[in-house]
Design an enzyme around this catalytic site. Structure first.
Site, mmCIF file in Angstrom:
data_model
loop_
_atom_site.group_PDB
_atom_site.id
_atom_site.type_symbol
_atom_site.label_atom_id
_atom_site.label_comp_id
_atom_site.label_asym_id
_atom_site.label_seq_id
_atom_site.Cartn_x
_atom_site.Cartn_y
_atom_site.Cartn_z
ATOM 1 N N ASP A 165 33.201 10.315 56.893
ATOM 2 C CA ASP A 165 34.639 10.088 56.718
ATOM 3 C C ASP A 165 34.986 10.450 55.286
ATOM 4 O OD1 ASP A 165 37.226 8.769 56.207
ATOM 5 O OD2 ASP A 165 36.907 7.834 58.160
ATOM 6 N N ILE A 166 36.013 11.255 55.130
ATOM 7 C CA ILE A 166 36.373 11.794 53.818
ATOM 8 C C ILE A 166 37.026 10.728 52.922
ATOM 9 C CG2 ILE A 166 38.697 12.722 54.264
ATOM 10 C CD1 ILE A 166 35.733 14.645 52.742
ATOM 11 N N ASN A 225 39.512 2.661 66.769
ATOM 12 C CA ASN A 225 40.932 2.305 66.814
ATOM 13 C C ASN A 225 41.551 3.031 68.001
ATOM 14 O OD1 ASN A 225 40.531 0.846 64.448
ATOM 15 N ND2 ASN A 225 41.003 2.614 63.159
ATOM 16 N N GLN A 243 45.045 3.848 65.105
ATOM 17 C CA GLN A 243 44.504 5.190 65.343
ATOM 18 C C GLN A 243 45.471 6.229 64.786
ATOM 19 O OE1 GLN A 243 43.814 6.343 69.454
ATOM 20 N NE2 GLN A 243 42.584 8.103 68.836
ATOM 21 N N HIS A 299 37.224 8.764 68.210
ATOM 22 C CA HIS A 299 36.167 8.714 67.193
ATOM 23 C C HIS A 299 35.730 7.284 66.951
ATOM 24 C CE1 HIS A 299 40.109 8.512 65.209
ATOM 25 N NE2 HIS A 299 39.560 7.730 64.307
ATOM 26 N N PHE A 300 34.446 7.136 66.698
ATOM 27 C CA PHE A 300 33.888 5.844 66.340
ATOM 28 C C PHE A 300 33.567 5.845 64.853
ATOM 29 C CE2 PHE A 300 33.265 5.919 70.845
ATOM 30 C CZ PHE A 300 33.408 4.587 71.235
ATOM 31 N N HIS A 301 34.010 4.791 64.187
ATOM 32 C CA HIS A 301 33.659 4.597 62.778
ATOM 33 C C HIS A 301 32.335 3.840 62.726
ATOM 34 C CE1 HIS A 301 37.821 5.340 61.107
ATOM 35 N NE2 HIS A 301 38.149 5.031 62.346
HETATM 36 P P1 AMP Z 1 41.678 6.355 62.542
HETATM 37 O O1 AMP Z 1 42.630 5.544 61.707
HETATM 38 O O2 AMP Z 1 40.759 5.483 63.353
HETATM 39 O O3 AMP Z 1 42.370 7.404 63.355
HETATM 40 O O4 AMP Z 1 40.710 7.051 61.510
HETATM 41 C C1 AMP Z 1 40.803 8.375 61.119
HETATM 42 C C2 AMP Z 1 39.786 8.579 60.026
HETATM 43 O O5 AMP Z 1 39.613 9.966 59.835
HETATM 44 C C3 AMP Z 1 40.192 7.972 58.685
HETATM 45 O O6 AMP Z 1 39.225 7.013 58.281
HETATM 46 C C4 AMP Z 1 40.230 9.185 57.742
HETATM 47 O O7 AMP Z 1 39.741 8.897 56.456
HETATM 48 C C5 AMP Z 1 39.342 10.184 58.457
HETATM 49 N N1 AMP Z 1 39.635 11.582 58.172
HETATM 50 C C6 AMP Z 1 40.841 12.189 58.179
HETATM 51 N N2 AMP Z 1 40.714 13.507 57.918
HETATM 52 C C7 AMP Z 1 39.382 13.729 57.763
HETATM 53 C C8 AMP Z 1 38.607 14.886 57.467
HETATM 54 N N3 AMP Z 1 39.173 16.097 57.291
HETATM 55 N N4 AMP Z 1 37.266 14.753 57.354
HETATM 56 C C9 AMP Z 1 36.681 13.542 57.522
HETATM 57 N N5 AMP Z 1 37.369 12.409 57.805
HETATM 58 C C10 AMP Z 1 38.700 12.499 57.915
#
Ligand code: AMP
Ligand code: ZN
Length: 134
Positions: free
Chosen positions: A29-30, A85, A92, A98-100
């Site tokens: 995650d960035i 989420n 979300q 996606h799974f964190h």
């Molecule tokens: P969600 O809120 O569950 O949809 O989480 C989306 C996640 O994607 C967030 O934690 C962001 O930091 C992550 N994210 C967004 N863009 C990127 C990217 N280009 N590379 C890696 N992670 C990302």
């Protein structure tokens, strides 16, 4: 479709790839909650848990398990949170399932959500509504 995660899968956007197989991808995650925070996704686009077929969901969960183990062993952390989420109301932001997987260490300061309690009859009522939908 303008999906950031599909672009990462296709190599149109850069990512820090942790693991990849035929059906799943894990990458950092960035904007990490903690050092090593990893996202695990199916390579096929599904917006959330309801959309993905069970067989494919299993493949994603197996990768989640593998990544969790690698975070513990590789980073030397004591545990991890797995989170998904589901839908915008639940936080979300990216509509590609996606799974964190978030590494955890004692005293890292990360707080989980607050908890409440059921009033009279509310647990029974909730149970009834949920069971009817299963
Ligand atoms: P969600 O809120 O569950 O949809 O989480 C989306 C996640 O994607 C967030 O934690 C962001 O930091 C992550 N994210 C967004 N863009 C990127 C990217 N280009 N590379 C890696 N992670 C990302
Ligand atoms: Zn996508």
């Amino acid at each position: 479709m303008d999906c950031i995660f599909c672009k990462i899968i296709k190599g149109e956007l850069p990512s820090f790839k942790v693991y990849e197989d035929r059906h799943t991808l894990a990458f950092l995650d960035i904007v990490p909650v903690n050092y090593g925070h990893t996202l695990v996704i199916p390579k096929k686009h599904y917006s959330n848990m309801e959309e993905i077929p069970e067989k494919e969901l299993k493949e994603v969960i197996v990768t989640v398990k593998m990544v969790g183990k690698a975070l513990k062993e590789g980073l030397g952390v004591e545990g991890y949170n797995v989170g998904e989420n589901n839908d915008p109301v639940a936080g979300q932001i990216i509509a590609h399932l996606h799974f964190h997987v978030i590494p955890r260490s004692a005293g890292d300061g990360l707080a989980l959500w607050p908890q409440g309690k059921y009033g009279d009859g509310e647990a029974e009522e909730a149970l009834d509504k949920i069971k009817k939908a299963i």
